[in-house]
Design a protein around this motif. Structure first.
Motif, PDB file in Angstrom:
ATOM      1  N   ALA A   1     -43.072  -5.267 -69.609  1.00  0.00           N
ATOM      2  CA  ALA A   1     -41.961  -4.524 -70.205  1.00  0.00           C
ATOM      3  C   ALA A   1     -40.720  -5.405 -70.356  1.00  0.00           C
ATOM      4  CB  ALA A   1     -41.634  -3.299 -69.353  1.00  0.00           C
ATOM      5  N   GLY A   2     -40.848  -6.664 -69.899  1.00  0.00           N
ATOM      6  CA  GLY A   2     -39.743  -7.599 -70.097  1.00  0.00           C
ATOM      7  C   GLY A   2     -38.841  -7.802 -68.885  1.00  0.00           C
ATOM      8  N   ASP A   3     -39.207  -7.201 -67.752  1.00  0.00           N
ATOM      9  CA  ASP A   3     -38.390  -7.428 -66.548  1.00  0.00           C
ATOM     10  C   ASP A   3     -38.629  -8.842 -66.029  1.00  0.00           C
ATOM     11  OD1 ASP A   3     -37.059  -4.923 -66.196  1.00  0.00           O
ATOM     12  OD2 ASP A   3     -38.983  -4.039 -65.631  1.00  0.00           O
ATOM     13  N   LYS A   4     -37.582  -9.465 -65.544  1.00  0.00           N
ATOM     14  CA  LYS A   4     -37.694 -10.831 -65.018  1.00  0.00           C
ATOM     15  C   LYS A   4     -38.381 -10.808 -63.649  1.00  0.00           C
ATOM     16  CE  LYS A   4     -33.640 -13.167 -66.982  1.00  0.00           C
ATOM     17  NZ  LYS A   4     -32.733 -12.062 -67.364  1.00  0.00           N
ATOM     18  N   ALA A   5     -39.224 -11.832 -63.419  1.00  0.00           N
ATOM     19  CA  ALA A   5     -39.951 -11.926 -62.142  1.00  0.00           C
ATOM     20  C   ALA A   5     -38.981 -11.901 -60.959  1.00  0.00           C
ATOM     21  CB  ALA A   5     -40.794 -13.197 -62.119  1.00  0.00           C
ATOM     22  N   GLN A   6     -37.868 -12.629 -61.084  1.00  0.00           N
ATOM     23  CA  GLN A   6     -36.903 -12.689 -59.983  1.00  0.00           C
ATOM     24  C   GLN A   6     -36.309 -11.306 -59.687  1.00  0.00           C
ATOM     25  OE1 GLN A   6     -36.193 -15.606 -58.080  1.00  0.00           O
ATOM     26  NE2 GLN A   6     -35.296 -14.039 -56.761  1.00  0.00           N
ATOM     27  N   ASP A   7     -36.053 -10.542 -60.747  1.00  0.00           N
ATOM     28  CA  ASP A   7     -35.485  -9.193 -60.564  1.00  0.00           C
ATOM     29  C   ASP A   7     -36.488  -8.276 -59.862  1.00  0.00           C
ATOM     30  OD1 ASP A   7     -33.256 -10.087 -61.846  1.00  0.00           O
ATOM     31  OD2 ASP A   7     -33.713  -9.170 -63.779  1.00  0.00           O
ATOM     32  N   ILE A   8     -37.761  -8.433 -60.240  1.00  0.00           N
ATOM     33  CA  ILE A   8     -38.813  -7.606 -59.617  1.00  0.00           C
ATOM     34  C   ILE A   8     -38.920  -7.977 -58.138  1.00  0.00           C
ATOM     35  CG2 ILE A   8     -41.272  -7.014 -59.635  1.00  0.00           C
ATOM     36  CD1 ILE A   8     -41.272  -7.833 -62.657  1.00  0.00           C
ATOM     37  N   LEU A   9     -38.876  -9.294 -57.867  1.00  0.00           N
ATOM     38  CA  LEU A   9     -38.952  -9.769 -56.492  1.00  0.00           C
ATOM     39  C   LEU A   9     -37.774  -9.241 -55.669  1.00  0.00           C
ATOM     40  CD1 LEU A   9     -40.397 -11.556 -54.447  1.00  0.00           C
ATOM     41  CD2 LEU A   9     -39.040 -13.470 -55.248  1.00  0.00           C
ATOM     42  N   ASP A  10     -36.573  -9.356 -56.224  1.00  0.00           N
ATOM     43  CA  ASP A  10     -35.377  -8.872 -55.519  1.00  0.00           C
ATOM     44  C   ASP A  10     -35.495  -7.382 -55.217  1.00  0.00           C
ATOM     45  OD1 ASP A  10     -34.341 -11.394 -55.618  1.00  0.00           O
ATOM     46  OD2 ASP A  10     -32.998 -11.034 -57.310  1.00  0.00           O
TER      47      ASP A  10
ATOM     48  N   GLY B   1     -43.847 -21.864 -62.321  1.00  0.00           N
ATOM     49  CA  GLY B   1     -43.299 -22.787 -63.313  1.00  0.00           C
ATOM     50  C   GLY B   1     -41.837 -23.097 -63.051  1.00  0.00           C
ATOM     51  N   ASP B   2     -41.179 -22.186 -62.343  1.00  0.00           N
ATOM     52  CA  ASP B   2     -39.752 -22.338 -62.084  1.00  0.00           C
ATOM     53  C   ASP B   2     -39.562 -22.921 -60.689  1.00  0.00           C
ATOM     54  OD1 ASP B   2     -37.071 -22.153 -61.879  1.00  0.00           O
ATOM     55  OD2 ASP B   2     -36.974 -19.971 -61.740  1.00  0.00           O
ATOM     56  N   THR B   3     -39.574 -24.279 -60.614  1.00  0.00           N
ATOM     57  CA  THR B   3     -39.524 -24.908 -59.291  1.00  0.00           C
ATOM     58  C   THR B   3     -38.168 -24.705 -58.620  1.00  0.00           C
ATOM     59  OG1 THR B   3     -39.020 -26.931 -60.466  1.00  0.00           O
ATOM     60  CG2 THR B   3     -41.270 -26.678 -59.668  1.00  0.00           C
ATOM     61  N   SER B   4     -37.151 -24.412 -59.412  1.00  0.00           N
ATOM     62  CA  SER B   4     -35.821 -24.205 -58.832  1.00  0.00           C
ATOM     63  C   SER B   4     -35.848 -22.988 -57.916  1.00  0.00           C
ATOM     64  CB  SER B   4     -34.805 -23.974 -59.942  1.00  0.00           C
ATOM     65  OG  SER B   4     -35.122 -22.772 -60.634  1.00  0.00           O
ATOM     66  N   ASN B   5     -36.957 -22.252 -57.996  1.00  0.00           N
ATOM     67  CA  ASN B   5     -37.041 -21.014 -57.230  1.00  0.00           C
ATOM     68  C   ASN B   5     -37.229 -21.246 -55.730  1.00  0.00           C
ATOM     69  OD1 ASN B   5     -37.135 -18.130 -57.210  1.00  0.00           O
ATOM     70  ND2 ASN B   5     -39.282 -18.321 -56.676  1.00  0.00           N
ATOM     71  N   SER B   6     -37.810 -22.408 -55.360  1.00  0.00           N
ATOM     72  CA  SER B   6     -38.027 -22.631 -53.928  1.00  0.00           C
ATOM     73  C   SER B   6     -36.694 -22.858 -53.234  1.00  0.00           C
ATOM     74  CB  SER B   6     -38.927 -23.829 -53.681  1.00  0.00           C
ATOM     75  OG  SER B   6     -38.938 -24.089 -52.291  1.00  0.00           O
TER      76      SER B   6
ATOM     77  N   GLU C   1     -41.383 -15.788 -47.312  1.00  0.00           N
ATOM     78  CA  GLU C   1     -42.212 -16.435 -48.323  1.00  0.00           C
ATOM     79  C   GLU C   1     -41.982 -15.741 -49.664  1.00  0.00           C
ATOM     80  OE1 GLU C   1     -46.434 -18.484 -47.809  1.00  0.00           O
ATOM     81  OE2 GLU C   1     -46.496 -16.315 -47.553  1.00  0.00           O
ATOM     82  N   SER C   2     -41.948 -14.421 -49.602  1.00  0.00           N
ATOM     83  CA  SER C   2     -41.726 -13.641 -50.819  1.00  0.00           C
ATOM     84  C   SER C   2     -40.351 -13.922 -51.404  1.00  0.00           C
ATOM     85  CB  SER C   2     -41.832 -12.147 -50.514  1.00  0.00           C
ATOM     86  OG  SER C   2     -43.073 -11.865 -49.920  1.00  0.00           O
ATOM     87  N   ALA C   3     -39.380 -14.192 -50.526  1.00  0.00           N
ATOM     88  CA  ALA C   3     -38.014 -14.437 -51.003  1.00  0.00           C
ATOM     89  C   ALA C   3     -37.860 -15.831 -51.595  1.00  0.00           C
ATOM     90  CB  ALA C   3     -37.028 -14.246 -49.852  1.00  0.00           C
ATOM     91  N   GLY C   4     -38.864 -16.694 -51.409  1.00  0.00           N
ATOM     92  CA  GLY C   4     -38.810 -18.005 -52.047  1.00  0.00           C
ATOM     93  C   GLY C   4     -38.806 -19.208 -51.113  1.00  0.00           C
TER      94      GLY C   4
END
Length: 207
Positions: free
Chosen positions: A28-37, A80-85, A111-114
């Protein structure tokens, strides 16, 4: 919104439905980071309920399990977004203490938080935390858990030993008998009463 569905499923511990819901939110277009948060926020709610005695360890574990199922769907998207770690976190239950349910929850949450998690297990001597910092790359946080009042001195020792070896290392502590006051007194940088708030606090500490 699809994210609200995901949050509700985590809180209810519906691990069989969560993967599909996360995928739907992504579609639906939600960002992975937003879903994680959102999932981390749900776990904070679960943690609050646990602290208040409204739910117990089994419900807490079920919610954490559904969260990790949701995270499995997000991982490839976020890989793909390594800046996430956020860096590496060393975690363990201190010497003389064999409790691991709380620690395992915190490991899952962080771990889930990055964070890249290195779990040393239970009954971890103070020196072992120091060695783990040396042995792993990009360690930004050490997390020590203690659930027995008798292991409070071991918690103090762990913090002291890590800080002596790495004065700038951030250390977070938690566990049933630990209080914010005690955490401050033994020189820890942060304290969390439960797994949900541990993820929030850990991110603050390394930001």
């Amino acid at each position: 919104s699809k994210i609200e569905d995901v949050k509700a499923l985590v809180e209810a511990g519906k691990s069989k439905k969560i993967a599909a819901a996360v995928q739907e939110a992504l579609d639906a277009g939600d960002k992975a980071q937003d879903i994680l948060d959102a999932m981390v926020a749900s776990m904070s709610v679960v943690g609050d309920k646990f602290s208040a005695g409204e739910i117990f360890v089994p419900e807490m574990l079920i919610a954490a399990k559904s969260m990790s199922k949701g995270v499995e769907v997000l991982k490839p998207v976020m890989a793909g977004d390594t800046s996430n770690s956020l860096g590496t976190c060393i975690m363990g239950t201190v010497a003389g203490d064999l409790h691991d349910i709380g620690k395992n929850l915190v490991v899952m949450m962080l771990e889930s938080a990055g964070f890249d998690m290195v779990d040393l297990g239970v009954d971890v001597a103070a020196e072992k935390f120091v060695q783990a910092v040396k042995d792993n790359d990009n360690v930004v946080l050490v997390a020590c858990s203690g659930l027995l009042t008798t292991t409070m001195p071991a918690l103090k020792e762990a913090v002291k030993t890590v800080k002596a070896a790495f004065p700038d290392m951030k250390v977070i502590v938690g566990g049933a008998p630990v209080t914010p006051e005690y955490a401050a007194e033994i020189g820890a940088d942060g304290y969390a009463p439960d797994a949900g708030s541990a993820a929030v606090k850990a991110k603050e500490l390394v930001a």
